[in-house]
Design an enzyme around this catalytic site. Sequence first.
Site, short mmCIF file in Angstrom:
data_model
loop_
_atom_site.label_atom_id
_atom_site.label_comp_id
_atom_site.label_asym_id
_atom_site.label_seq_id
_atom_site.Cartn_x
_atom_site.Cartn_y
_atom_site.Cartn_z
N HIS A 52 5.50 4.19 -14.03
CA HIS A 52 4.46 4.32 -15.06
C HIS A 52 3.41 3.22 -14.93
O HIS A 52 2.76 2.85 -15.92
CB HIS A 52 5.06 4.27 -16.48
CG HIS A 52 6.11 5.28 -16.74
ND1 HIS A 52 5.85 6.54 -17.23
CD2 HIS A 52 7.47 5.24 -16.56
CE1 HIS A 52 6.97 7.22 -17.36
NE2 HIS A 52 7.97 6.45 -16.93
N LYS A 71 -17.79 -9.19 -1.33
CA LYS A 71 -16.89 -8.15 -1.82
C LYS A 71 -16.47 -7.24 -0.67
O LYS A 71 -17.30 -6.81 0.13
CB LYS A 71 -17.60 -7.32 -2.90
CG LYS A 71 -16.66 -6.42 -3.71
CD LYS A 71 -17.43 -5.80 -4.88
CE LYS A 71 -16.49 -5.07 -5.83
NZ LYS A 71 -15.88 -3.90 -5.22
N GLU A 92 -9.96 5.01 0.44
CA GLU A 92 -10.91 5.83 -0.31
C GLU A 92 -11.33 7.05 0.50
O GLU A 92 -11.45 8.17 -0.04
CB GLU A 92 -12.13 5.00 -0.69
CG GLU A 92 -11.83 3.97 -1.77
CD GLU A 92 -12.99 3.02 -2.03
OE1 GLU A 92 -12.89 2.23 -2.98
OE2 GLU A 92 -14.00 3.07 -1.28
#
Length: 462
Positions: free
Chosen positions: A181, A317, A324
């Site tokens: 979860h 970054k 992806e």
Amino acid sequence: MTEYRIEKDSMGELQVPVNALYGAQTQRAINNFPVSDLTMPREFIKALGLIKSAAAEANTALGHMDSAICEAVQQAALKVQSGEVDQHFPIDVFQTGSGTSSNMNCNEVISHLASTEQLFIHPNDHVNMGQSSNDVIPTAIAVSCVLNVTEALIPALRDFAAVCRHKADELSAVVKTGRTHLMDAMPVTFGQELTTWASTVETNIERLEDTLKRVAQLPQGGTAVGTGVNADVRFGALFAEKLTVQTGVTFSSMPNKFDGISAQDNIVELSGQLKVVATTFMKVANDLRWMNSGPLAGIGEIELPALQPGSSIMPGKVNPVLPEAMAMVCAQVMGNDATVTVAGQSGNFQLNVMLPVIAYNVLQSIHILSTCSRELAHNSIKGFKVNHEAVSENVGKNPILVTALNAVIGYDLGAKIAKQAYKEKRSVLDVTLENTDLTEQQIKEILDPIKLTTGGIEEKQS
């Protein structure tokens, strides 16, 4: 300006570009279907070339085709198979639902390539002998799918599983926090996590191999509606034999050729198995993204290889670009499967009439899963680094470890200790010492993270 020649078919004369290898029927389809600029896949065109070559060889062996014509057709078909003349297959995917335009495109190209001043090769009478678009196109879908799953996708999946297992061996003793979860759960090792990915992919390979047994049964020889009109009754079986020799992959003649012409259930099944593969890879991609998240404010368990700058505005970054990309591949495959499912329902009486779009979507799914799974394996999984300090710290302060004490102190006291440890941000060890009579050594032995990854309670010795 484009120069033209005049070609004729049963409907009359038509202008065709002077250097085009195709004829009037292909040009009519170009004119009729200016829909998407999407053309039939390379793998499908290759399959058409293989079919025309095997058909010529079978017809010659059965005494229906002159050997000189057969040799000319086969030589031209080799150019179709190789991709040398792909620019002469310009017909849109969204065309006549039987794919007749694509079949005639191939017939005309081979006819133009094979014909000489001494020997004319007719696109229908010779190249299409004993065939109909209605059995050629379903056969081309089946052949292209079998070859590309066998030669591209399954090897790519085996490679992915091997990379995962090798990485699992490297990290077999590195314990991390398990999660259910998305919440902290009992510890597992990186090796167990990676081995699970490998095992799931290997099971997908078994599913694909089982499905291919049915896809490799070909309707060729059924001609227009499945009855085999205008084809030798021996043609289908001999065709499959010739194709098997040409490709090195086993094909057989479908017992009921009505089945493979009126329905595409075997391909729908294959598309469904591709969706299962996509489901697996979506999970893997998302696991990698979660584990890599941060590096400071996320989970930050691993650092994926830095492949490119991640932002046009935020210097430094770096994003998980390959996971992806894989997630988008999986979304595309799932969407392709929906299209194939709808198209598979369009078997009206004796013919499915959405064959080209079935071919396009299934072959795209096979291709993108094959290529992206290799990239994910070699440029993400193979090279990721574990943040050992963060991983170890998270395991050590995880109050869920108290679960291992249940058999000794009971669930209720365990729950009390876990809640106190959460609330006071203290270790389970310290809080357990306060609330039980267990020694520090006893608690450490029970809560040893690596022992907690090895399963159930050992059998007591009498």
